[in-house]
Motif scaffolding. Structure first.
Motif, PDB file in Angstrom:
ATOM      1  N   ARG A 115       0.836  -1.211   0.000  1.00 25.53           N
ATOM      2  CA  ARG A 115       0.000   0.000   0.000  1.00 25.53           C
ATOM      3  C   ARG A 115       0.868   1.258   0.000  1.00 25.53           C
ATOM      4  N   GLU A 116       1.964   1.196  -0.738  1.00 24.94           N
ATOM      5  CA  GLU A 116       2.905   2.317  -0.791  1.00 24.94           C
ATOM      6  C   GLU A 116       2.959   2.932  -2.182  1.00 24.94           C
ATOM      7  N   ILE A 117       3.260   4.221  -2.225  1.00 21.63           N
ATOM      8  CA  ILE A 117       3.535   4.917  -3.478  1.00 21.63           C
ATOM      9  C   ILE A 117       4.942   5.485  -3.386  1.00 21.63           C
ATOM     10  N   TRP A 118       5.747   5.190  -4.389  1.00 18.07           N
ATOM     11  CA  TRP A 118       7.131   5.657  -4.440  1.00 18.07           C
ATOM     12  C   TRP A 118       7.330   6.567  -5.651  1.00 18.07           C
ATOM     13  N   SER A 119       8.227   7.514  -5.513  1.00 15.96           N
ATOM     14  CA  SER A 119       8.617   8.341  -6.655  1.00 15.96           C
ATOM     15  C   SER A 119      10.081   8.057  -6.981  1.00 15.96           C
ATOM     16  N   TYR A 120      10.402   8.191  -8.271  1.00 11.99           N
ATOM     17  CA  TYR A 120      11.762   7.967  -8.747  1.00 11.99           C
ATOM     18  C   TYR A 120      12.140   9.076  -9.730  1.00 11.99           C
ATOM     19  N   ARG A 121      13.415   9.331  -9.825  1.00  9.68           N
ATOM     20  CA  ARG A 121      13.929  10.222 -10.861  1.00  9.68           C
ATOM     21  C   ARG A 121      14.391   9.352 -12.020  1.00  9.68           C
ATOM     22  N   ILE A 122      13.888   9.666 -13.217  1.00  8.10           N
ATOM     23  CA  ILE A 122      14.214   8.862 -14.391  1.00  8.10           C
ATOM     24  C   ILE A 122      15.538   9.326 -14.993  1.00  8.10           C
ATOM     25  N   ASP A 123      16.424   8.369 -15.216  1.00  9.88           N
ATOM     26  CA  ASP A 123      17.690   8.637 -15.900  1.00  9.88           C
ATOM     27  C   ASP A 123      17.901   7.521 -16.918  1.00  9.88           C
ATOM     28  N   GLY A 124      17.356   7.727 -18.127  1.00  4.38           N
ATOM     29  CA  GLY A 124      17.433   6.676 -19.136  1.00  4.38           C
ATOM     30  C   GLY A 124      16.698   5.440 -18.662  1.00  4.38           C
ATOM     31  N   GLY A 125      17.414   4.324 -18.551  1.00  6.15           N
ATOM     32  CA  GLY A 125      16.826   3.080 -18.091  1.00  6.15           C
ATOM     33  C   GLY A 125      16.958   2.856 -16.606  1.00  6.15           C
ATOM     34  N   ARG A 126      17.318   3.911 -15.867  1.00  4.14           N
ATOM     35  CA  ARG A 126      17.502   3.774 -14.422  1.00  4.14           C
ATOM     36  C   ARG A 126      16.458   4.580 -13.657  1.00  4.14           C
ATOM     37  N   LEU A 127      16.037   4.034 -12.533  1.00  2.00           N
ATOM     38  CA  LEU A 127      15.153   4.734 -11.609  1.00  2.00           C
ATOM     39  C   LEU A 127      15.967   5.077 -10.371  1.00  2.00           C
ATOM     40  N   LEU A 128      16.206   6.369 -10.198  1.00  2.00           N
ATOM     41  CA  LEU A 128      17.094   6.836  -9.136  1.00  2.00           C
ATOM     42  C   LEU A 128      16.312   7.593  -8.057  1.00  2.00           C
ATOM     43  N   SER A 129      16.999   7.861  -6.963  1.00  2.00           N
ATOM     44  CA  SER A 129      16.466   8.682  -5.857  1.00  2.00           C
ATOM     45  C   SER A 129      15.090   8.233  -5.392  1.00  2.00           C
ATOM     46  N   PRO A 130      14.929   6.959  -5.005  1.00  4.16           N
ATOM     47  CA  PRO A 130      13.615   6.506  -4.551  1.00  4.16           C
ATOM     48  C   PRO A 130      13.154   7.265  -3.310  1.00  4.16           C
ATOM     49  N   ARG A 131      11.884   7.645  -3.302  1.00  3.17           N
ATOM     50  CA  ARG A 131      11.318   8.371  -2.159  1.00  3.17           C
ATOM     51  C   ARG A 131       9.927   7.825  -1.866  1.00  3.17           C
ATOM     52  N   LEU A 132       9.714   7.456  -0.618  1.00  2.00           N
ATOM     53  CA  LEU A 132       8.392   6.992  -0.225  1.00  2.00           C
ATOM     54  C   LEU A 132       7.468   8.201  -0.130  1.00  2.00           C
ATOM     55  N   VAL A 133       6.473   8.237  -0.994  1.00  2.00           N
ATOM     56  CA  VAL A 133       5.529   9.357  -1.017  1.00  2.00           C
ATOM     57  C   VAL A 133       4.442   9.157   0.031  1.00  2.00           C
ATOM     58  N   LYS A 134       3.879   7.926   0.062  1.00  2.00           N
ATOM     59  CA  LYS A 134       2.778   7.669   0.991  1.00  2.00           C
ATOM     60  C   LYS A 134       2.646   6.179   1.249  1.00  2.00           C
ATOM     61  N   ARG A 135       2.421   5.841   2.513  1.00  2.00           N
ATOM     62  CA  ARG A 135       2.058   4.475   2.885  1.00  2.00           C
ATOM     63  C   ARG A 135       0.685   4.533   3.540  1.00  2.00           C
ATOM     64  N   PHE A 136      -0.283   3.867   2.939  1.00  2.00           N
ATOM     65  CA  PHE A 136      -1.624   3.839   3.514  1.00  2.00           C
ATOM     66  C   PHE A 136      -1.699   2.764   4.596  1.00  2.00           C
ATOM     67  N   THR A 156      -0.714  15.450  -2.224  1.00  2.00           N
ATOM     68  CA  THR A 156       0.234  16.413  -2.763  1.00  2.00           C
ATOM     69  C   THR A 156       1.470  15.654  -3.228  1.00  2.00           C
ATOM     70  N   PRO A 157       2.337  16.279  -4.033  1.00  2.00           N
ATOM     71  CA  PRO A 157       3.571  15.596  -4.431  1.00  2.00           C
ATOM     72  C   PRO A 157       4.419  15.162  -3.237  1.00  2.00           C
ATOM     73  N   ALA A 158       4.261  15.857  -2.103  1.00  2.00           N
ATOM     74  CA  ALA A 158       5.007  15.496  -0.901  1.00  2.00           C
ATOM     75  C   ALA A 158       4.359  14.346  -0.142  1.00  2.00           C
ATOM     76  N   GLY A 159       3.151  13.948  -0.558  1.00  2.00           N
ATOM     77  CA  GLY A 159       2.497  12.811   0.073  1.00  2.00           C
ATOM     78  C   GLY A 159       1.443  13.159   1.104  1.00  2.00           C
ATOM     79  N   MET A 160       1.101  14.437   1.234  1.00  2.00           N
ATOM     80  CA  MET A 160       0.069  14.822   2.187  1.00  2.00           C
ATOM     81  C   MET A 160      -1.310  14.509   1.620  1.00  2.00           C
ATOM     82  N   LEU A 161      -2.133  13.834   2.414  1.00  2.00           N
ATOM     83  CA  LEU A 161      -3.493  13.521   1.995  1.00  2.00           C
ATOM     84  C   LEU A 161      -4.357  14.762   2.170  1.00  2.00           C
TER      85      LEU A 161
END
Length: 322
Positions: A211-232, A262-267
Motif C-alpha cells: 500500500r505504498e507509493i514511491w517516486s523515482y527520478r528517471i535517468d534513461g533506463g535507471r530509476l534513481l532517488s527513490p522516495r516513499l511518497v505515501k504508505r496507507f 500532494t507531491p510530498a504525500g500529504m493527503l
C-alpha cells in the motif's frame, strides 16, 4: 551557474503547465459541467456493462472514454461524449485481455495485454490491432504511462511472488521498438499504478501489497532517488494519475475512494465513490477536470469534477488537442 540552470529549468517547467492551464481554461465549458458540484461522484453508465476486469480507462482527443472488458474479456468499450451507455469499440486477438489503455500526444492508442505479454497499438476505428511490443520476460504489463516523447513506462507486477518491476519501451534511432527492464536502487513490491509527474522526469509507482507509493527520478533506463511518497495504513491501492500541479489521485480499492495527495504525500482529500472497488481513473471532459473511475463492483463507470486538469489531458491540449 548550475543552480541558475536548474532554477531556469524549474521555471520553464512551471511556465509550460501554467500556459497549459490557461489554454484549457480558455475552452468553452458547457453550463452543465460548470454547474456540476466538485468532488461529488455520480454513476455514468449502467451496472453490468463491464466485467469484473473493468480497467483502462483513457480519454482520446475528442473526449471519448475507452475502458477494457466491455461485456466480456478481451474487448474494449467506448463511452462517447455525453453518452450514458458504452458501445463495443474493439476486439483484441483471441486469448488477449487488456488491462491498461493510454494515448500518446499523437492520439495513438496503446493497450497492455497482460495475458499474452504484449502492448498493442490500436487503430482509430478499432478495426486494426497490431503488436507494438512483446516480451516473454514480462510478468504481465499492467498499467502504462506515456511521456511527451512517446516513451512508454509499464508496471509489471508478479502477484505470486509479491514483487515487480518497471519497463521502459521506446523507439530507437532506426525505428526499432526497444524494451528494457529498468534498474532501481531498491527492490520493488507488487508494482501496479504508474504515472509521470508534470516535469516528465518523475515517475510515481504504486505497490499494492505494501500500500505504498514511491517516486523515482528517471535517468534513461535507471530509476534513481527513490522516495516513499505515501504508505496507507489500510485498504489496497490500484491505479493512480497525476494532475498539472503534480497532485496524485489514487484508487483505494475496497475503501471506495479516490485519495488526493500532494507531491510530498500529504493527503488532502478522499473522494467518496458510489461503489467500493475502484480500479483506475482517467482525466477527461472538455477541460480535463472530469475524472472517470472504473468500478469493479457493479461493472460501471462513475465520474466527478475536480479543480485541476489532468497532466496527460493538458499535455495533449498543448500539443494539438482539437
Amino acid at each position: 551557474m548550475a543552480r541558475a540552470r536548474m532554477r531556469t529549468a524549474i521555471i520553464s517547467s512551471r511556465t509550460i503547465w501554467i500556459l497549459c492551464e490557461l489554454a484549457v481554461a480558455g475552452l468553452i465549458v458547457s453550463s452543465a459541467i460548470a454547474q456540476e458540484a466538485p468532488f461529488q461522484s455520480r454513476q455514468v453508465t449502467p451496472a453490468g456493462e463491464y466485467t469484473f476486469g473493468i480497467e483502462g480507462p483513457a480519454v482520446d482527443a475528442k473526449g471519448n472514454l475507452y475502458v477494457v472488458n466491455f461485456g466480456k474479456p478481451g474487448t474494449i468499450g467506448k463511452l462517447a461524449v455525453d453518452a450514458s451507455q458504452s458501445e463495443l469499440f474493439a476486439m483484441l486477438p483471441e486469448g488477449s485481455v487488456g488491462n491498461a489503455i493510454r494515448f500518446d500526444h499523437e492520439g495513438r492508442m496503446f493497450v497492455a495485454d497482460y495475458k499474452k505479454h504484449k502492448i498493442f497499438l490500436v487503430s482509430p476505428d478499432g478495426k486494426q490491432v497490431e503488436t507494438y511490443f512483446h516480451s516473454d520476460e514480462f510478468n504481465q504489463p499492467n498499467d502504462l504511462t506515456i511521456a511527451a516523447d512517446g516513451t512508454i513506462y509499464a508496471s509489471d507486477p508478479h502477484w505470486k511472488t509479491h514483487d515487480g518491476q518497471v519497463w521502459r519501451i521506446a523507439k530507437s534511432a532506426d525505428g526499432t521498438i526497444i524494451g528494457e527492464k529498468m534498474t532501481a536502487t531498491r527492490k520493488m513490491s507488487t508494482t501496479n499504478g504508474i504515472d509521470l509527474g508534470p516535469d516528465g522526469k518523475t515517475l510515481y509507482v504504486g505497490e499494492s501489497d505494501t500500500r505504498e507509493i514511491w517516486s523515482y527520478r528517471i535517468d534513461g533506463g535507471r530509476l534513481l532517488s527513490p522516495r516513499l511518497v505515501k504508505r496507507f495504513a489500510d485498504f489496497n491501492i490500484d491505479g493512480l494519475r497525476t494532475d498539472t500541479s503534480g497532485n496524485l489521485y489514487v484508487a483505494r480499492i475496497l475503501r471506495g475512494t479516490i485519495a488526493v495527495l500532494t507531491p510530498a504525500g500529504m493527503l488532502t482529500r478522499e473522494i467518496e465513490l458510489k461503489a467500493k472497488e475502484p480500479t483506475n481513473l482517467a482525466f477527461g471532459g472538455i477541460d480535463g477536470k472530469t475524472v472517470f473511475a472504473t468500478q469493479r463492483q457493479g461493472g460501471f463507470i462513475e465520474s466527478f469534477r475536480t479543480d485541476r486538469a489532468g497532466r496527460e489531458f493538458c499535455l495533449s491540449a498543448c500539443t494539438g488537442r482539437k
